[in-house]
Design a protein around this motif. Structure first.
Motif, PDB file in Angstrom:
ATOM      1  N   LYS A  98      -3.295 -48.082  26.369  1.00 25.90           N
ATOM      2  CA  LYS A  98      -4.068 -49.128  27.022  1.00 25.90           C
ATOM      3  C   LYS A  98      -3.143 -50.045  27.827  1.00 25.90           C
ATOM      4  O   LYS A  98      -1.966 -50.180  27.504  1.00 25.90           O
ATOM      5  CB  LYS A  98      -4.791 -49.957  25.961  1.00 25.90           C
ATOM      6  N   ASN A  99      -3.733 -50.688  28.819  1.00 29.09           N
ATOM      7  CA  ASN A  99      -2.934 -51.608  29.632  1.00 29.09           C
ATOM      8  C   ASN A  99      -2.205 -52.634  28.779  1.00 29.09           C
ATOM      9  O   ASN A  99      -1.024 -52.882  28.961  1.00 29.09           O
ATOM     10  CB  ASN A  99      -3.835 -52.320  30.650  1.00 29.09           C
ATOM     11  N   GLN A 100      -2.942 -53.214  27.842  1.00 27.01           N
ATOM     12  CA  GLN A 100      -2.305 -54.249  27.009  1.00 27.01           C
ATOM     13  C   GLN A 100      -1.130 -53.676  26.246  1.00 27.01           C
ATOM     14  O   GLN A 100      -0.124 -54.336  26.030  1.00 27.01           O
ATOM     15  CB  GLN A 100      -3.268 -54.749  25.930  1.00 27.01           C
TER      16      GLN A 100
ATOM     17  N   ILE B 260       1.774 -53.081  28.637  1.00 25.55           N
ATOM     18  CA  ILE B 260       2.342 -54.367  29.046  1.00 25.55           C
ATOM     19  C   ILE B 260       3.120 -55.010  27.897  1.00 25.55           C
ATOM     20  O   ILE B 260       4.179 -55.610  28.105  1.00 25.55           O
ATOM     21  CB  ILE B 260       1.224 -55.270  29.622  1.00 25.55           C
TER      22      ILE B 260
ATOM     23  N   ARG C  54      -0.445 -42.745  35.711  1.00 27.02           N
ATOM     24  CA  ARG C  54      -0.939 -43.765  34.786  1.00 27.02           C
ATOM     25  C   ARG C  54      -0.250 -45.099  35.048  1.00 27.02           C
ATOM     26  O   ARG C  54      -0.712 -46.137  34.599  1.00 27.02           O
ATOM     27  CB  ARG C  54      -0.685 -43.307  33.330  1.00 27.02           C
TER      28      ARG C  54
ATOM     29  N   HIS D 111       1.685 -52.742  36.211  1.00 23.79           N
ATOM     30  CA  HIS D 111       2.808 -52.577  35.285  1.00 23.79           C
ATOM     31  C   HIS D 111       4.133 -52.838  35.995  1.00 23.79           C
ATOM     32  O   HIS D 111       5.035 -53.469  35.456  1.00 23.79           O
ATOM     33  CB  HIS D 111       2.828 -51.156  34.710  1.00 23.79           C
TER      34      HIS D 111
ATOM     35  N   ARG E 135       4.410 -56.504  36.739  1.00 24.14           N
ATOM     36  CA  ARG E 135       4.684 -57.208  35.488  1.00 24.14           C
ATOM     37  C   ARG E 135       6.174 -57.135  35.141  1.00 24.14           C
ATOM     38  O   ARG E 135       6.786 -58.123  34.743  1.00 24.14           O
ATOM     39  CB  ARG E 135       3.858 -56.557  34.364  1.00 24.14           C
TER      40      ARG E 135
ATOM     41  N   TYR F 178      -4.814 -60.940  31.251  1.00 26.08           N
ATOM     42  CA  TYR F 178      -4.083 -60.841  29.981  1.00 26.08           C
ATOM     43  C   TYR F 178      -3.566 -62.184  29.507  1.00 26.08           C
ATOM     44  O   TYR F 178      -2.939 -62.911  30.238  1.00 26.08           O
ATOM     45  CB  TYR F 178      -2.924 -59.851  30.124  1.00 26.08           C
TER      46      TYR F 178
END
Lengths: 1007, 158
Positions: A991-993, A996, B55, B60, B63, B158
Motif C-alpha cells: 500500500k502507498n502508506q 511511504i 508500481r 514515492h 516523497r 497522508y
C-alpha cells in the motif's frame, strides 16, 4: 480418505529424496520418507557453498527440509531401515524397522541440555570427525527433525549401566533407555531409492599421505573448514599449526579415473567443487594462492565454463594441467607438503611446495548399496551403482522401483533434483487413481484488528555470511530501540528448523502480531517464514523481511561498519512497513486439469507421456511436421538401440496414447492467463491448459569454419553418423575436431555432449575397421561419469587424442580436394601436420534464435547464452519463476538424451503438482479498490495488462460507476495503483502508506 | 574480489543518500545476484522492493526527495522483458515526466535515474550503483535536504 490414498516409499533423506517426497506429496500422494540416520539433509547439508552460484548450501536446503518435515502428506521416518520388500507394483508390502532413538520423539523439545551434560565425547560424523559431538546428540544444529538421539555404541548407560546424566537432566522427561526397535509394515504402490553416495576413502591413495600428513585433507573435510559452523568457524587454517596457509593445492581425480583404485569413471562434480572451494578459500583468506592440479577441466554444465573463466581470471586460481600428481612428501619440520608431478608440457618431473593440500575425492556407491540391491531385488551396474538404462534413466531393473540422485551415477545437485522430480512422476503413475486431497491446516488465526503493533525481530547470522561482516548483536540491540518492537534476538540460521520453532514460540510468548526477519532475500525465503508465522496463528502477510545478506553483507564485505549501519537502516525500514501491514486473504481459483507441452522431441514426448500416465490430458505443440526432434537424426546406438529408433518408438507411444493430442505444424502465437488457467493461442486455435512445459530443444551449430561446405570431405558428426548408417565411410585417415562452435567467443559455453559422441563414433569406426587412423583434436576431453570408459576404450583401440591450446584451434587448408590439418600439439610442444581423408567437426549445440519470442509470450527469462533460465540453478532446475511453467531438455542447456528424458519427467512431475490440485489459491498481493474513493474515472482500466479491471455501475448508486478487480486475473503488479488519480486503488501488501513508511524510515537520521 | 573495487571515499566527505526502487522480478533479483556474486559497491543506497517498476508512484519519488534523498534510482526489467508485460514502458513515461517536474522544482533532473537491470545482470546493478553514487557525489547534497523541517509539510493524503 487417508487409508485409501496411494502411497510411495522414498528411501534416503538427502536432497533427492526430499525433493521427490515433496513433489509426490504436492501431487496428492502419501509419502513414507525413510532415512537411516537420525536426521535428513544428506551430504548437501555438509557443504558450505554450491557452484556455480556460490549460494550458501544450508540456506537453500534448509527450507526444503523444513517443508518436508511439516508436510501433512509426508511421514518422516528417521533411524529407520528397510528389512524386506514383498509383492509387486502397485502392491508392495515393505517391512521397515524403526531403530531405537532412546529419546521420546514426541517429548523431546530439542533444548540440548542432555548433550551439554553428557560426558562422552565422540568425533562428529557431520564434520567428518573434525569436531566433537556427545553420545546423545543431534547431527548438526539445523537438524530436521530437531530431536536428540543416543548413540547406543557410545552411551555409558546403555553399555555399562553407568552415568544416566541425560535422564536426570532432561526437563521434558524424554529419555528412554529401554527403547526397542519397532517393526512396521507399509503398503506402497511404488518405491523410490535415493540413498546418495559415499566419498572415496583417500587413505587408499597411500602416495598422498592422507591420514599421516596433518595438512592433507579431503575435499569434504575442506567444506567443513569453509563452513561457518565448521571446526574453525569458516577460517582456513592448517591443522598442524592453526596458521593461515598461503599456498593451497587441490589434487583432482583422487579415486576417480583411476584403475589403481578400481574407480575408472569420472565423478563429474570434482572439477567444479574444487574451483568453488578455491574461490571461497581465497575470499576467506587474504593472500591465499590456490592451485588446482587436474587432467581435464570438466566444466560441462550450465554456466560452468563461465565459472571456470572467472576462477582463473578474476580469482587468480592457477589451473595446473598435469599428469597425475605422483606423490606427496611432508617436510617434517614445517609440515609443508612437496608435490611431485610430471609436467606434460616439458615431460620433466617437477616439485612444488605447498602449505596445505586438498584431495578432490570422488563419489562412490553408497555404503550398503549391495544390501539395498538384495533387499529391493534390483541390479547394480559394474561400478556398484544402481543399474539404469539410457532409455529409462530413472527405472531400476524391477518394475515399480525407481532411482534418483547419485545412487545411479555420480552427479551434481541440480541434476539430482530434476531426476528426483522425474522419479516422482514415474512413481505417481502407479497410484494415479488413488490421489488424495490435502486438507487445510486448521490453526485458528489470531485476530489482530485494532491491536497496537507488537513486532518481533529476528536477525540472522547466516553462519558467517552475515555475521562475518555485520555486527549482528548491535543490529539486534538497535532493533529493540525501534517503536513497537517488543522483542528482538539473533539466530544462527533463521531458516533452520529450530529457528522456525523459536519464531513460533516468540510469537506466543510475547504476544506478537507482526514479525520481521533480517536475513537473506524474500525472493527465496519469504514463503518459509510466512508459513511459520501462519502455524503460530498469524496471518502470513503480517511478515516482512530485511535483506541484510544478498543486498548488504555480501556487497559490502570490506566495510563492516557501514554495512552494520546499513543493516540497521534496512531493519528500521522493514519495521516501519510492518507496523502498517494488514492480514490478507487468498481467494480460490479453478484449475484446468491438463497440460500443454511445447516441442515434440524426446523431452517433450517424455514429459507428455508422464503427465498422460497419471490420467491428465496433454496437448503437444510441435512446429515441424513430425515428432522426434533432433533425436530422429541421431543414429548411433546407446544400450543396444539407435537413438533414432527409440525416438520413433516414443512417437508411436505418444500417438497411441488417448490422453495425448499432437498438433503438428503448429506454432505458439500467444500465451494468456495464469497458473492453472493458461490460454495458448496457436496457429491452429486456442488451447486451455493448467500448466505448460517448455521443451523446444535446440539446434546443431552450422559450421562456417574448417572448409565446411567447401570440401565434401569435411562433415559434421551427425553427417558422419548418417554415412556410417549407410556403411559409407571409405576414409582411412580421419581427423575429428572438437569444440566447433563451442567454447569460443560466439558461444563461450561447453556443449557437453560432443566429446562422448565423437569418441563413440570413433570407437565404432575403429571396431569396424581397425586399420583406420583416427585423431581427435580437443581442448579437454569431457567424458564425465561412466562415459569415461569410452575415452579409455578409444585409447586402447588406438584412437589418438591430441590436445590443442584453448586459444589456438587447428587450421585446415585444401589443395584441390586434398585436406591438410595443422595443429599445435601441447604434449609435443610443436605443430603437427596431418593429411586426413576426412575431417569430422564435433559441432556444438545452439539455442533456437526465436527462443526470445516464446520467452516473452510466457513471461520467462533467458540466460545470457539465450537458453531458457530456470527459477534457481541449484534447487529449482525445471521450474520457472512464473508459476505453472516448466522446462526440460536442450531448451534448458545442452545434454544427453537420458539426461533430457530424466529432466522431462521432472518437468512433468512439477506440472502435475499444479494440475492435480482441485483448485489453486490466488495471490494475496493484488489490487483492491476502495469503493468510497473510486469515482469510476476508468484511468486504471486500460493501464491493466491483464484486463483484470472492469468499470461497472455502482450497485449502491446507479448514477455512478466504479472499478472492479478480477482477483483471478490480477497479477499484483500495482501498475494501476500508481495510475489512480484519486487514491482509490491500492495494492495489498504494498500500500502507498506502507511504501511511504519505508521511504521515510530509510531517510530518517540514525546514529 | 579486490579491495581496489571498493569505493574509495576518503577524500570525499559528502556521502549521498540514495533510494533505489527495484522491481521484484528483474532488478531486485539482479541486486541479489550481485550479492551472490560478491560484487562490491558503495553502501549509500537503500533498496525498496516493489512488485513492478510501474508500481513506483511519482508520489514515492517526490516523497523521497522531500525527506532528504540526494538521488532516487528506479530500476526495472529491460524493455519487452517486463514480468507484467508492459509495466516498464509506463515507468519510462512516468520517469520522463517526473524529471521535467523536478527541474521545475529546481532539482537537477539527473538526481532521478531510470535503469534497466535484469535478473542475470548483477554486474550491471553494481555498475549502476557505482556510477549513480559517483554522480550524486559530484552534484553534492540535494537542495531539499533539511527542507522537511516543517511538520505540516506532509504530502497530500497522508
Amino acid at each position: 480418505m487417508a487409508d485409501k490414498m496411494g502411497a510411495v516409499l522414498v528411501v534416503g533423506g538427502g536432497i533427492s529424496g526430499v525433493q521427490t517426497a515433496l513433489d509426490l506429496a504436492e501431487s496428492g500422494f502419501k509419502v513414507y520418507l525413510v532415512e537411516n540416520k537420525p536426521s535428513i539433509g544428506g551430504v548437501m547439508s555438509q557443504l558450505d557453498k554450491t557452484f556455480p552460484t556460490n549460494d550458501c548450501s544450508m540456506c537453500i536446503l534448509s527450507p526444503k527440509l523444513v517443508e518436508a518435515s511439516r508436510h501433512p502428506m509426508i511421514t518422516l521416518m528417521t533411524l529407520t531401515d528397510v528389512l524386506s520388500v514383498d509383492g509387486e507394483a502397485p502392491n508392495f508390502k515393505v517391512k521397515v524397522v524403526h531403530n531405537p532413538r532412546y529419546v521420546d520423539f514426541d517429548k523431546c523439545v530439542g533444548c540440548g541440555i542432555c548433550a551439554e551434560k553428557c560426558p562422552v565425547k565422540v568425533p562428529n560424523e557431520y564434520d567428518v570427525g573434525l569436531m566433537i559431538r556427545k553420545a546423545i546428540y543431534i547431527p548438526f544444529a539445523q537438524a530436521v527433525p530437531l530431536k536428540y538421539s543416543i548413540d547406543a555404541t557410545k552411551c555409558l548407560k546403555l553399555n555399562k549401566d553407568r552415568c544416566g546424566l541425560c535422564e536426570k537432566n532432561c526437563p521434558a522427561g524424554a529419555i528412554k533407555y529401554d527403547d526397542k526397535p519397532v517393526e512396521e509394515e507399509l503398503d506402497v504402490g511404488a518405491i523410490i531409492l535415493a540413498p546418495g553416495f559415499n566419498v572415496f576413502d583417500a587413505k587408499l591413495k597411500k602416495e598422498y599421505g592422507y591420514g599421516i600428513y596433518q595438512n592433507v585433507l579431503t575435499s569434504l573435510e575442506f567444506e567443513r573448514f569453509l563452513s561457518a559452523t565448521g571446526p574453525y568457524g569458516g577460517h582456513v587454517v592448517r591443522p598442524s599449526d592453526q596458521q593461515t596457509p598461503k599456498k593451497v593445492a587441490w589434487i583432482q581425480c583422487v579415486g576417480s579415473r583411476d584403475e589403481k583404485t578400481g574407480n575408472t569413471y569420472c565423478s563429474s562434480v570434482c572439477c567444479m567443487y574444487a574451483m568453488k572451494q578455491a574461490i571461497i578459500a581465497g575470499e576467506h583468506t587474504a593472500g591465499l594462492k590456490p592451485t588446482i592440479f587436474f587432467m581435464d577441466v570438466r566444466a560441462f554444465g550450465k554456466e560452468f565454463e563461465d565459472y571456470k573463466v572467472r576462477a582463473q581470471n578474476e580469482y587468480g586460481i592457477e589451473m595446473h594441467r598435469a599428469a597425475r600428481v605422483a606423490n606427496i612428501i611432508e617436510d617434517p619440520e614445517t609440515k609443508n607438503l612437496i608435490l611431485r608431478y610430471s609436467d606434460p608440457s616439458t615431460n620433466e618431473v617437477s616439485e612444488e611446495e605447498f602449505d596445505m593440500v586438498v584431495l578432490s575425492v570422488g563419489l562412490q556407491p553408497p555404503v550398503g548399496a549391495t544390501s539395498l540391491s538384495k533387499i529391493f531385488n534390483i541390479d547394480l551396474n559394474s561400478y556398484g551403482f544402481a543399474g539404469t538404462s539410457t532409455y529409462s534413466p530413472l527405472s531400476s531393473s524391477r518394475d515399480g522401483i525407481f532411482v534418483t540422485g547419485a545412487f545411479a551415477a555420480p552427479k551434481d545437485i541440480p541434476t539430482s533434483v530434476a531426476e528426483a522430480s522425474g522419479a516422482a512422476a514415474k512413481a505417481g503413475a502407479y497410484i494415479a487413481d488413488k490421489r488424495g486431497v490435502l486438507e487445510e491446516s486448521t490453526v485458528q488465526e489470531i485476530d489482530v484488528e485494532g491491536q497496537e503493533p507488537r513486532i518481533g525481530v529476528l536477525v540472522c547470522d547466516c553462519g558467517i555470511n552475515i555475521a562475518g561482516t555485520i555486527d549482528v548483536p548491535a543490529v539486534v540491540e538497535y532493533s529493540k530501540s525501534l517503536k513497537n518492537v517488543e522483542y528482538a534476538e539473533e539466530g544462527k540460521y533463521a531458516c533452520s528448523a529450530d529457528c522456525q520453532e523459536r519464531i513460533k514460540d516468540l510469537i506466543k510468548e510475547h504476544n506478537l502480531n507482526r514479525f520481521v526477519v533480517a536475513s537473506c532475500t524474500p525472493r527465496t525465503h519469504e514463503p518459509l517464514f510466512q508459513s511459520t508465522i501462519k502455524e503460530a496463528g498469524l496471518n502470513p502477510y503480517l511478515f516482512e523481511m530485511a535483506n541484510i545478506r544478498d543486498q548488504c553483507s555480501w556487497i559490502h564485505m570490506n566495510e563492516p561498519e557501514r554495512a552494520t549501519k546499513k543493516a540497521k537502516d534496512l531493519v528500521r525500514m522493514a519495521v516501519a512497513k510492518s507496523r502498517l501491514l494488514e492480514p490478507l486473504y487468498e481467494s480460490k481459483l479453478p484449475v484446468t486439469h491438463s497440460a500443454v507441452v511445447i516441442g515434440g522431441g524426446i523431452s517433450g514426448m517424455t514429459a507428455a507421456l508422464d503427465i498422460a500416465s497419471q490420467g491428465f490430458k496433454v496437448d503437444i505443440i510441435e512446429r515441424t511436421g513430425a515428432l522426434g526432434g533432433n533425436a530422429a537424426n541421431i543414429h548411433h546406438e546407446e544400450d543396444g538401440k539407435k537413438i533414432s529408433t527409440f525416438a520413433k518408438e516414443l512417437a508411436d507411444k505418444v500417438n497411441a496414447d488417448k490422453n495425448i493430442t499432437v498438433h503438428l505444424n503448429t506454432e505458439v502465437q500467444d500465451v494468456g492467463g495464469f497458473v492453472g488457467n493458461f490460454k495458448i493461442q496457436t496457429s491452429q486455435g486456442e488451447i486451455e491448459t493448467g500448466s505448460v512445459v517448455v521443451a523446444v530443444g535446440a539446434e546443431e551449430y552450422k559450421p562456417t569454419e574448417y572448409l565446411y561446405g567447401q570440401n565434401s570431405n569435411v562433415v559434421t558428426q551427425l553427417e558422419l553418423e548418417a554415412k556410417m548408417e549407410s556403411g559409407n565411410v571409405p576414409a582411412k585417415r580421419i581427423a575429428m575436431i572438437q569444440c566447433v562452435g563451442s567454447r569460443n567467443t560466439d558461444a563461450p559455453y561447453c556443449s557437453r555432449v560432443c566429446c562422448a559422441n565423437a569418441i563413440k563414433n570413433a570407437i565404432s569406426l575403429k571396431k569396424a575397421d581397425p586399420s583406420k587412423d583416427i585423431y581427435v583434436f580437443h581442448k579437454d576431453i569431457r567424458t564425465y561419469g561412466f562415459r569415461e570408459d569410452l575415452y579409455k576404450e578409444a585409447g586402447s583401440l588406438g584412437v589418438k587424442f591430441i590436445r590443442v591450446p584453448e586459444d589456438k584451434p587447428p587450421v585446415v587448408s585444401q589443395d584441390g580436394s586434398a585436406l591438410t590439418l595443422t595443429a599445435f600439439d601441447t604434449i609435443l610442444g610443436d605443430d603437427v601436420t596431418l593429411h586426413p581423408d576426412m575431417i569430422v567437426l564435433s559441432t556444438g549445440i545452439r539455442p533456437h534464435a526465436d527462443n526470445e519470442e516464446l520467452a516473452k509470450m510466457l513471461k520467462v527469462p533467458l540466460s545470457k547464452d539465450k537458453y531458457f533460465l530456470e527459477a534457481h540453478m541449484k534447487l529449482r532446475p525445471v521450474d520457472f519463476a512464473t508459476n505453472g511453467v516448466y522446462l526440460a531438455g536442450l531448451a534448458h542447456w545442452p545434454k544427453f538424451s537420458d539426461e533430457s528424458m530424466a529432466q522431462a519427467s521432472g518437468a512433468a512431475a512439477r506440472a502435475i503438482t499444479i494440475i492435480s490440485k482441485p483448485e489453486l489459491k490466488s495471490e494475496g498481493v493484488i489490487a483492491a479498490v476502495n469503493d468510497d474513493m473510486c469515482d469510476g474515472c476508468a484511468i486504471c482500466e486500460p493501464v491493466c495488462e491483464y484486463k483484470a479491471i472492469t468499470i461497472v455501475v455502482d450497485p449502491k448508486d446507479a448514477e455512478k460507476k466504479k472499478a472492479v478487480v478480477n482477483e483471478g486475473l490480477c497479477k499484483g503488479c500495482g501498475c494501476c495503483v500508481a495510475a489512480c488519480p484519486s487514491g482509490a486503488m491500492e495494492q495489498r501488501g504494498f500500500k502507498n502508506q506502507q511504501i511511504i513508511a519505508a521511504i521515510d524510515a530509510a531517510l530518517e537520521e540514525c546514529d | 574480489m579486490t579491495t581496489s573495487e571498493m569505493a574509495t571515499t576518503s577524500s570525499e566527505t559528502f556521502e549521498p543518500k540514495i533510494i533505489a526502487f527495484c522491481c521484484n522480478w528483474c532488478s531486485y533479483a539482479g541486486a541479489d545476484l550481485a550479492g551472490v556474486s560478491r560484487l562490491q559497491m558503495p553502501t549509500n543506497f537503500l533498496v525498496i522492493r516493489a512488485m513492478c517498476s510501474a508500481r513506483v508512484d511519482p508520489e514515492h519519488v517526490l516523497r523521497a526527495f522531500s525527506k532528504g534523498a540526494d538521488g532516487v534510482l528506479v530500476l526495472g526489467c529491460h524493455p519487452a522483458d517486463c514480468h507484467y508485460i508492459g509495466g516498464n514502458y509506463r515507468t519510462r513515461r512516468r520517469i520522463a515526466l517526473l524529471k521535467m517536474l523536478l527541474e521545475q522544482y529546481g532539482l537537477d533532473p539527473d538526481r532521478l535515474h531510470l535503469e534497466w537491470v535484469s535478473a542475470s545482470e548483477g554486474t550491471r546493478f553494481q555498475a549502476t550503483i557505482k556510477d549513480f553514487t559517483e554522480k550524486m557525489k559530484e552534484l553534492g547534497p540535494s537542495p531539499l535536504r533539511g527542507a522537511d523541517k516543517d511538520p505540516n509539510r506532509e504530502s497530500a493524503g497522508y
